[in-house]
Design an enzyme around this catalytic site. Structure first.
Site, PDB file in Angstrom:
ATOM      1  N   SER A   1      29.243 -23.885  20.572  1.00 48.63           N
ATOM      2  CA  SER A   1      31.137 -22.947  20.526  1.00 48.63           C
ATOM      3  C   SER A   1      30.734 -23.116  18.790  1.00 48.63           C
ATOM      4  CB  SER A   1      31.760 -24.384  21.042  1.00 48.63           C
ATOM      5  OG  SER A   1      31.785 -25.847  20.256  1.00 48.63           O
TER       6      SER A   1
ATOM      7  N   HIS B   1      26.264 -27.179  27.300  1.00 49.52           N
ATOM      8  CA  HIS B   1      27.073 -28.017  25.990  1.00 49.52           C
ATOM      9  C   HIS B   1      27.984 -28.556  26.266  1.00 49.52           C
ATOM     10  CE1 HIS B   1      28.595 -27.461  22.052  1.00 49.52           C
ATOM     11  NE2 HIS B   1      28.614 -26.258  21.872  1.00 49.52           N
TER      12      HIS B   1
ATOM     13  N   HIS C   1      19.349 -33.767  23.035  1.00 49.39           N
ATOM     14  CA  HIS C   1      20.111 -33.410  22.254  1.00 49.39           C
ATOM     15  C   HIS C   1      19.167 -32.794  21.560  1.00 49.39           C
ATOM     16  CE1 HIS C   1      23.038 -31.785  18.813  1.00 49.39           C
ATOM     17  NE2 HIS C   1      23.953 -32.741  19.725  1.00 49.39           N
TER      18      HIS C   1
ATOM     19  N   ARG D   1      28.776 -41.374  18.520  1.00 51.12           N
ATOM     20  CA  ARG D   1      30.022 -40.356  19.786  1.00 51.12           C
ATOM     21  C   ARG D   1      30.275 -40.989  20.521  1.00 51.12           C
ATOM     22  NH1 ARG D   1      29.752 -34.324  18.383  1.00 51.12           N
ATOM     23  NH2 ARG D   1      27.749 -35.211  19.655  1.00 51.12           N
TER      24      ARG D   1
ATOM     25  N   ASP E   1      28.596 -36.752  26.052  1.00 52.08           N
ATOM     26  CA  ASP E   1      29.132 -36.559  27.099  1.00 52.08           C
ATOM     27  C   ASP E   1      28.463 -37.240  27.696  1.00 52.08           C
ATOM     28  OD1 ASP E   1      30.333 -33.537  26.605  1.00 52.08           O
ATOM     29  OD2 ASP E   1      28.474 -33.550  26.316  1.00 52.08           O
TER      30      ASP E   1
END
Ligand code: AMX
Length: 491
Positions: free
Chosen positions: A298, A328, A374, A383, A429
């Protein structure tokens, strides 16, 4: 429920510490970032083509106008002295392997270390939580403060953050035809496709495109990029609200509250602002998903499309289309599907044996475990950990959180044994879905829209700098297999 007026919503303690932070950061190794004393405001020279309105007072723009000339000089000198220095080499495997690790992009807002995770302008996720201004009685960084940090490299004051909240609220009005466009989408069209359509349609009012075609100076491009970026960040909230309310609720969207912060307004248009804990979750979510350096799909797409001098709206729509891919940003939707199916199958049996059996079944079928792995990270994503901390504080007994927690123990072991993935640990995610579910936002097809709103902050921050630094159109070199063979033979 806490409904606080804007002048009161800042956490005074953190705001007071922001100046101290600026001076302490000065002593750290900051690659490009300057954290100066705030200079006194100088009037910003605005280009004034007929279509261009300067109606929105913007302290952030004033600050940028001070930072840009210095940065331009700094980069010019850096390139003059080191322009021909070699930073790396490219192997054949990298060409066939998605350009992993090729040092090829400039990205100012954040840098990703494989082991430590992301630093936003040299601040870790934890440091951002400690140092960026938050809401009164809140702990999480306000997305406004994250945007200010990404754009300027500075921790904003409470007043600066407040001005940004007010500016975004003031810019949030949607053109009627964009509302109609969303209302006319079939409810089978994925929310990300609707989001991308609506953002593309904002092009109609792009001041950047108008400025370009009216022949303004290249040196001023950043100002028009800034204006479009601010409009986009503001308008994406009611757009998201409209998509959500049309698809899953009664189609009625609450108006933007001019005296409230960005996270509150997002919660409000979705219909969840009466839960202060959820509003805090959104502030955290919007801050930590904003930027993950420049090579992810992105971020890179927004930057690439912008390099052709497509407007911020067109660039961001392209970026969102990339985010909508399952490898993604769509992974957060996929994770929840995966968890719900797993829960249905294992019930309350979260034993190692049952979970491992389920996972092996997936892997043996050639499928991936969503939310794990990843391209850059080689440790647990900080995160993920920030969201885990939030869950441990607010929903420690939630059965779905407990499943996520158990998977955190089991999946890395299984993926390591499986032996394919270079990173067996969870990414961002892996966690967001269970948090949103807990507060009643259960429609997982919508989750990537939230990611998209956040990612807009990072992509726009960089796009402003792309134009400020006059970066050229991107054009890496490609080769066919035949040409590569010849070059290798020669070498
Ligand atoms: N489950 C099963 N297999 C996995 C895996 C996972 N979670 N992650 C990687 N692998 C496999 C790959 O498919 C690849 O298999 P192949 O050799 O047969 O093609 C092999 O392991 C090597 O892959 P890698 O080098 O470790 O990863 P990558 O850089 O090629 O891809 C990513 C990274 C994120 C796409 C991948 O780990 C993945 O598909 N993860 C699951 C989807 C996901 O969570 N995506 C979100 C990432 C964060 C984000 O962008 N929002």
């Amino acid at each position: 429920m806490l409904l606080l007026s804007l002048p009161r919503f800042m956490n005074a303690t953190k705001a007071a510490s922001s100046r101290r932070l600026a001076s302490s950061l000065k002593s750290q190794r900051l690659l490009f970032t300057r954290l100066p004393q705030k200079a006194t405001a100088v009037p910003l020279k605005q280009p004034t083509p007929a279509f261009y309105s300067t109606a929105h007072a913007s302290p952030l723009k004033e600050r940028l106008a001070q930072l840009i000339p210095k940065r331009r000089e700094e980069v010019k000198k850096f390139r003059a002295e080191h322009g021909s220095d070699v930073l790396g080499e490219v192997t054949l495997n990298q060409i066939y392997g998605g350009a992993r690790g090729v040092p090829a992009l400039l990205w100012e807002g954040s840098v990703l270390d494989p082991n430590e995770g992301i630093r936003f302008r040299n601040l870790t996720v934890k440091e951002c939580q400690e140092k960026l201004p938050s809401a009164t009685h809140g702990k999480q960084p306000l997305p406004e403060s994250m945007f200010w940090l990404l754009v300027t490299g500075e921790v904003p004051t409470a007043n600066e953050v407040q001005a940004l909240s007010a500016e975004w609220a003031a810019r949030a009005q949607l053109p009627k035809f964009v509302e109609d466009l969303i209302d006319n989408c079939p409810n089978t069209l994925h929310p990300m496709a609707q989001l991308s359509l609506a953002i593309t349609a904002l092009e109609n009012d792009s001041v950047f495109s108008k400025a370009y075609h009216s022949g303004v100076s290249k040196a001023d491009y950043w100002q028009f990029t800034y204006e479009d970026s601010m409009d986009l960040i503001a308008k994406i909230v009611p757009i998201a609200g409209r998509i959500y309310r049309n698809l899953y609720r009664d189609g009625v969207v609450a108006p933007i509250q001019p005296d409230k912060d960005y996270g509150y307004n997002l919660a409000n248009v979705l219909g969840f602002s009466n839960n202060e804990e959820f509003v805090e979750l959104l502030r955290l979510y919007l801050s930590i998903h904003s930027d993950h350096e420049g090579g992810n799909v992105s971020a890179h797409t927004g930057h690439l499309v912008g390099s052709a001098l497509s407007s911020p709206f067109l660039s961001m729509a392209a970026s969102l289309n990339g985010l909508a891919g399952p490898l993604h940003g769509l992974a957060n939707q996929e994770v929840l599907d995966f968890l719900l199916k797993m829960k249905e199958s294992v019930g309350d049996d979260y034993s190692d044996e049952t979970l491992e059996k389920y996972l092996w079944n997936i892997l043996d079928n050639g499928q991936i475990v969503p939310g794990y792995g990843h391209a850059v990270l080689r440790k647990t994503d900080p995160r993920y950990l920030a969201q885990r901390d939030f869950a441990l504080e607010h929903l420690p007994e939630d059965p779905m959180f407990k499943l996520v927690s158990r998977l955190y123990e089991v999946v890395p072991r299984v993926l390591t044994k499986h032996g394919k993935t270079k990173n067996p640990f969870p990414n961002v995610d892996s966690h967001s879905g269970v948090l949103l579910q807990y507060y009643g936002l259960k429609e997982q097809t919508f989750y990537t829209v939230l990611f998209g709103i956040s990612r807009t902050l990072g992509v726009m921050a960089q796009l402003i700098w792309d134009r400020a630094l006059g970066l050229p159109i991107e054009r890496p070199k490609s080769f066919s297999t035949e040409v590569l063979k010849k070059r290798i033979e020669k070498a």
